[in-house]
Design a protein around this motif. Structure first.
Motif, PDB file in Angstrom:
ATOM      1  N   TYR A 136      61.554 -99.392  14.644  1.00 19.46           N
ATOM      2  CA  TYR A 136      60.293 -99.293  13.898  1.00 19.46           C
ATOM      3  C   TYR A 136      59.165-100.131  14.497  1.00 19.46           C
ATOM      4  O   TYR A 136      58.062-100.121  13.957  1.00 19.46           O
ATOM      5  N   THR A 172      64.853 -89.630  12.393  1.00 20.65           N
ATOM      6  CA  THR A 172      65.242 -90.957  11.922  1.00 20.65           C
ATOM      7  C   THR A 172      66.597 -90.915  11.224  1.00 20.65           C
ATOM      8  O   THR A 172      67.436 -91.791  11.440  1.00 20.65           O
ATOM      9  N   GLU A 222      58.725-105.086   1.438  1.00 17.02           N
ATOM     10  CA  GLU A 222      58.014-103.976   2.098  1.00 17.02           C
ATOM     11  C   GLU A 222      59.052-102.869   2.225  1.00 17.02           C
ATOM     12  O   GLU A 222      60.245-103.151   2.377  1.00 17.02           O
ATOM     13  N   LEU A 273      58.713-103.308  14.358  1.00 19.78           N
ATOM     14  CA  LEU A 273      58.264-104.115  13.232  1.00 19.78           C
ATOM     15  C   LEU A 273      57.497-105.346  13.698  1.00 19.78           C
ATOM     16  O   LEU A 273      57.845-105.962  14.707  1.00 19.78           O
ATOM     17  N   PHE A 309      61.912 -92.828   4.686  1.00 17.53           N
ATOM     18  CA  PHE A 309      61.983 -91.805   5.738  1.00 17.53           C
ATOM     19  C   PHE A 309      62.775 -90.602   5.247  1.00 17.53           C
ATOM     20  O   PHE A 309      63.734 -90.730   4.493  1.00 17.53           O
ATOM     21  N   CYS A 365      62.549-104.325   3.492  1.00 19.77           N
ATOM     22  CA  CYS A 365      62.244-105.426   4.407  1.00 19.77           C
ATOM     23  C   CYS A 365      61.645-106.599   3.642  1.00 19.77           C
ATOM     24  O   CYS A 365      61.063-106.424   2.570  1.00 19.77           O
ATOM     25  N   ILE A 410      60.109 -98.997   3.969  1.00 19.88           N
ATOM     26  CA  ILE A 410      59.902 -97.858   4.870  1.00 19.88           C
ATOM     27  C   ILE A 410      60.731 -96.715   4.300  1.00 19.88           C
ATOM     28  O   ILE A 410      61.960 -96.824   4.206  1.00 19.88           O
TER      29      ILE A 410
END
Length: 175
Positions: free
Chosen positions: A138, A59, A50, A140, A54, A83, A52
């Motif tokens: 995040y 961030t 996965e 998560l 940014f 991830c 993310i």
């Protein structure tokens, strides 16, 4: 150059870039980079990755203090958190997600190089403190484990790749 020469040149010229200009990374380039990550090989084809992506300053500024070796975010204009999705593992083969996410991360770095951008892999997993910071930041889900962070952007200077060839590490047919 034929395809094989282009591909090998990209592999041999990949380097860790830690200093960037203030020019933003194109969204189309970020999508291409993630597509490259998703093209990685995967044990049992589980594809547990996965991502993310940014590019917001809040961030990026936060990432500067993620750990002692994340200062390149002072100049980076984008980043990617790779991830592992623990729901995409099989009992008895759980740790294959680490290899899969490593392959995805390497593909991302090669795509960054191919696009004439710069990037660097920041180790996160298995250091609990680093993982926990990203989990908290995040929010998560429990099944998602942060594996790596990649800082990226347009290189501020011309970096040279390192020749990492060491013939003492090559063994033919026996140790």
């Amino acid at each position: 150059m034929d395809n094989s020469e282009v591909i090998l040149s990209n592999i041999f010229n990949r380097k860790s870039v830690r200093n960037f200009t203030d020019k933003k990374v194109d969204k189309a380039d970020l999508l291409t980079i993630i597509k490259a990550g998703m093209s990685a090989p995967s044990a049992l084809n589980l594809q547990p990755w996965e991502f993310i992506v940014f590019d917001d300053m809040k961030t990026i500024d936060w990432m500067v203090n993620l750990h002692d070796y994340s200062k390149m975010f002072k100049t980076a204009t984008a980043g990617i958190v790779v991830c592992g999705n623990m729901d995409k593992t099989i009992e008895g083969f759980e740790d294959f997600w680490i290899q899969d996410c490593s392959a995805a991360t390497q593909n991302i770095l090669l795509a960054i190089e191919a696009l004439n951008l710069g990037g660097v892999w920041l180790g996160i997993y298995p250091i609990e403190e680093r993982c926990n910071k990203l989990i908290e930041y995040y929010n998560l889900p429990l099944n998602i484990v942060p594996f790596a962070v990649i800082a990226l952007g347009h290189p501020s200077n011309v970096e040279k790749s390192k020749n990492k060839w060491d013939d003492k590490k090559l063994h033919w047919n026996k140790w």
